[in-house]
Scaffold this motif. Sequence first.
Motif: not given
Length: 57
Positions: A17-26
């Motif tokens: 299954x496909x996914x797309x996530x928004x992540x806050x990182x350095x």
Amino acid sequence: MSQFTVSGRFQGRDGWQSFSRSVEAVNESVAREHTFADFGSKHGLKRTQVEISEVAE
């Protein structure tokens, strides 16, 4: 910290299954690690069951 969009696919019960996530990182590497850790803790998946195809800022 920057906002990264991580996309790819993971192995679920009904196949991949496909996914797309928004992540806050350095940086991109940390964004990848957060994604692997999130799938491991929430879905019980191992790193081999998650394929990350793209990390964009």
